[in-house]
Write a protein that holds these residues in place. Sequence first.
Motif: not given
Lengths: 136, 113
Positions: B38-41, B12, B10, B34-35, B7
């Motif tokens: 869910e994590k809204k990267i 990944t 902002n 997921a990234e 990471r």
Amino acid sequence: MRIELKSDPQVLCGVRGAISPIAGAIGFKEEDCRAITLALDEAITNVIRHAYGGKPGRRIEIELSKLNGAKQEQAGLEILLFDRGVKPKPDSFKGLPPGELRSGGLGLHFMRQSMDKVVHTRVGSTNRLRMVKFIR
Amino acid sequence: MQISARRLENKTIFDVVGDIDLANSPAVRKALLAEIKEKKIPCVIMNLEGVKYIDSSGIASLVEGLKASRDAHARFILFGLSKSAREVLQLSRLLNLFEIYDNEEQALSNERA
């Protein structure tokens, strides 16, 4: 050469490792070896996912034959795959046009692009897939 | 196949090593979604330098990542494609739909742009 596998995705890596040197020994160029490897990987993947519905432990048989070019056909490699899974739906052979942003239907397209012949037949309760690649 | 995440601010970066096929493409898909969802990267970058082979199920996972990133107005970047991976993406006719760079330096400098 005859190979028996179980319908487990873990077998794919070993198959890829085996088929490429076989194709190379027959006389295929490196890029054609990669194409044959991709086609066989996709064919086994289709059997595992669609014919056997992802169930492990089902039998998949593969026959590899060198074509010597003695009869009607050119020299090359014939791959036969047999499984006793479900009969594919007729529209599953249409092959979806690639280029659209979708995540399914690429496997058959890859097989057709990689090989010179891809023919599926159903004999009794057995699916038979014949793929042929000619040496150029 | 191994997939690990780094990471940076902002974004990944996923480092993937090994073949991506039916045995492990679900793990790639799960990590990507997921990234992004869910994590809204806002920027997810795939380092594919260690991937020598990818099949249709692997391409499908990347397509899922691209779709999710578009829905989330995020960026999804690939770099370090091997000859084989590039051939397969080309065969799928999806190559031009992805943002692709040769290496991490290019991917990061274009990400900042």
